[in-house]
Enzyme design. Structure first.
Site, mmCIF file in Angstrom:
data_model
loop_
_atom_site.group_PDB
_atom_site.id
_atom_site.type_symbol
_atom_site.label_atom_id
_atom_site.label_comp_id
_atom_site.label_asym_id
_atom_site.label_seq_id
_atom_site.Cartn_x
_atom_site.Cartn_y
_atom_site.Cartn_z
ATOM 1 N N ARG A 54 27.747 45.845 34.274
ATOM 2 C CA ARG A 54 28.580 46.579 35.241
ATOM 3 C C ARG A 54 27.774 47.068 36.443
ATOM 4 N NH1 ARG A 54 29.824 51.593 34.305
ATOM 5 N NH2 ARG A 54 30.034 51.367 32.055
ATOM 6 N N TYR A 107 43.538 50.027 58.538
ATOM 7 C CA TYR A 107 44.175 49.127 57.575
ATOM 8 C C TYR A 107 45.196 49.913 56.718
ATOM 9 C CZ TYR A 107 44.106 45.824 53.562
ATOM 10 O OH TYR A 107 44.425 44.961 52.556
ATOM 11 N N ASP A 179 34.967 50.393 58.894
ATOM 12 C CA ASP A 179 35.470 49.154 58.300
ATOM 13 C C ASP A 179 35.174 48.051 59.317
ATOM 14 O OD1 ASP A 179 36.983 46.934 57.474
ATOM 15 O OD2 ASP A 179 38.519 48.195 56.525
ATOM 16 N N LYS A 204 37.480 38.170 53.221
ATOM 17 C CA LYS A 204 37.901 37.495 54.446
ATOM 18 C C LYS A 204 36.853 36.462 54.862
ATOM 19 C CE LYS A 204 41.405 40.329 54.253
ATOM 20 N NZ LYS A 204 41.461 41.649 54.802
HETATM 21 C C1 LIG Z 1 41.878 42.794 54.003
HETATM 22 C C2 LIG Z 1 41.273 44.043 54.504
HETATM 23 C C3 LIG Z 1 40.793 45.006 53.628
HETATM 24 C C4 LIG Z 1 40.970 44.908 52.139
HETATM 25 O O1 LIG Z 1 40.281 43.852 51.553
HETATM 26 P P1 LIG Z 1 40.709 43.284 50.108
HETATM 27 O O2 LIG Z 1 39.551 42.474 49.712
HETATM 28 O O3 LIG Z 1 41.987 42.535 50.324
HETATM 29 O O4 LIG Z 1 40.906 44.501 49.223
HETATM 30 C C5 LIG Z 1 40.176 46.106 54.170
HETATM 31 N N1 LIG Z 1 40.033 46.273 55.495
HETATM 32 C C6 LIG Z 1 40.482 45.362 56.373
HETATM 33 C C7 LIG Z 1 40.314 45.596 57.834
HETATM 34 C C8 LIG Z 1 41.124 44.223 55.908
HETATM 35 O O5 LIG Z 1 41.612 43.338 56.786
#
Ligand SMILES: *Cc1c(COP(=O)(O)O)cnc(C)c1O
Length: 393
Positions: A54, A107, A179, A204
């Protein structure tokens, strides 16, 4: 070392693995120790070395090393999704009675976490406009413990003045989290601009092939232990398979991003000349309101942008979207394929008024030939016009 070279070499150590180019996928829960003294020594320092599945495996550590080095972070912490990276960061810094400053263009699920679980814990959130600079100081309270940024913002891509925000936050001893998913560690060097924690939905562009969920928290030395402890306490752990897919994605990140950006600009040039399109939001587009800040602070763009369509009937919008053959309809982005999604910024804004006459679409420019993508969109506009098309607002 240039980023392209770093992407090729970071997070690899063939000499450790019989010369094999890539680190293997370690499947691990139990990690055995040779004797009691070794077990006790490891237990005193569980965040160094391989201790228990973990806490991470050598595959996890390879990805963390590469991500931290690319962005100039002290260390990285891998978790199992981008949202887990966000919630871990928030819970690492905030306790009952604390106050959080959160950008209005964040987000959606981040906002829902603040308004839901954080509010229930007695942590209050104030949303601020994405164009706040020095005026943000007026919103800071004695109990403000974190300023959270996302630049460019979700759905409509407003660029924030991150260096200005970091300066005023640090003058008051408040850390700043970002972010940084849209820009990736390649196109916005968060730590050079003063950010303390840079979060990536590696789902992404890092993974880049729409086949894994993954989150990365890049963090400076001052806050690494706090973040790692929170991730462990919450039970977060990224799977080794997913970390290996993240590493694989990193190897081609620079060439993919360059193509995503070039195709986005080609599509925007074409779309912006269409009578059915009112506005484009993409910081790398010279007419974008955030273009100046983007030019000043970013090293590049990605393939995600938004357009406002002319007011139309629901039938015209459905005719446009439903007949597309190359643009997929679905959530997430950053994979090799093009996507198109109706979005509703008005549902997730409270500090600023969001009014719009026509529907908004978020577009992900994939790695297809731009001419084919344009043909797909052109056929879509024909269907739109046959279905009643633009109506007066
Ligand atoms: C998609 C996204 C997230 C979340 O990511 P996941 O892997 O889907 O949990 C967070 N911040 C932004 C800007 C995003 O586009």
């Amino acid at each position: 070392m240039h980023d392209e070279t770093a992407l090729t070499h970071f997070g690899r150590d063939p000499a450790r693995f019989d010369g094999v180019v890539n680190p293997p996928v370690y499947r691990a829960s139990t990690v055995l120790f040779p004797n009691l003294a070794a077990l006790e020594a490891a237990s005193r320092q569980p965040f160094t070395g391989t201790y228990y599945g973990r806490f991470g495996t050598p595959t996890t550590f390879a990805l963390e090393e590469a991500m931290a080095a690319l962005e100039g972070a002290h260390r990285a912490v891998a978790v199992e999704s981008g949202l887990a990276a966000i919630t871990t960061t928030l819970l690492a810094f905030l306790e009952p009675g604390d106050h959080l400053l959160m950008v209005d263009t964040v987000y959606g699920p981040t906002r829902f976490f603040c308004d839901g679980l954080l509010a229930r814990m007695g942590i209050s959130t104030t949303y601020y406009a994405s164009d706040s600079g020095a005026d943000l100081a007026g919103l800071i309270r004695p109990e403000t413990r974190l300023i959270f940024t996302e630049s460019p913002g979700s759905l409509t891509f407003e660029v924030q003045d991150i260096p200005a925000i970091c300066q005023l936050a640090h003058a008051r001893g408040i850390p700043v989290a970002l972010d940084n998913t849209w820009a990736t560690p390649l196109h916005f060097k968060a730590f050079d601009h003063g950010v303390d924690v840079s979060i990536h939905a590696a789902t992404k562009y890092v993974v880049g092939h729409a086949d894994a969920m993954l989150g990365i928290i890049n963090v400076n030395a001052a806050h690494h232990e706090r973040i790692k402890k929170a991730a462990v306490a919450l039970g977060h752990c990224a799977g080794s398979e997913e970390c290996a897919l993240g590493l694989r994605g990193l190897r081609t990140l620079a060439v993919r991003l360059a193509r995503h950006q070039a195709t986005a600009l080609t599509l925007i040039e074409w779309l912006s000349a269409r009578p059915e399109v009112r506005y484009v939001r993409y910081p790398a587009w010279p007419q974008d309101p955030g273009h100046g800040l983007w030019q000043r602070d970013f090293c590049g763009a990605s393939g995600l942008f938004a357009i406002e369509m002319a007011p139309c009937t629901p039938e015209a919008l459905a005719a446009f979207v439903d007949g597309l053959t190359l643009f997929g309809l679905g959530y997430s982005w950053g994979g090799f394929e093009s996507l198109l999604l109706p979005v509703h910024p008005e549902h997730t804004r409270t500090a600023t008024a969001w009014t719009t006459a026509g529907p908004w679409l978020r577009v992900h420019a994939g790695l297809e030939a731009p001419a084919d993508l344009i043909n797909d969109l052109a056929a879509g506009f024909e269907r739109w016009n046959r279905a009643g098309g633009t109506v007066d607002s």
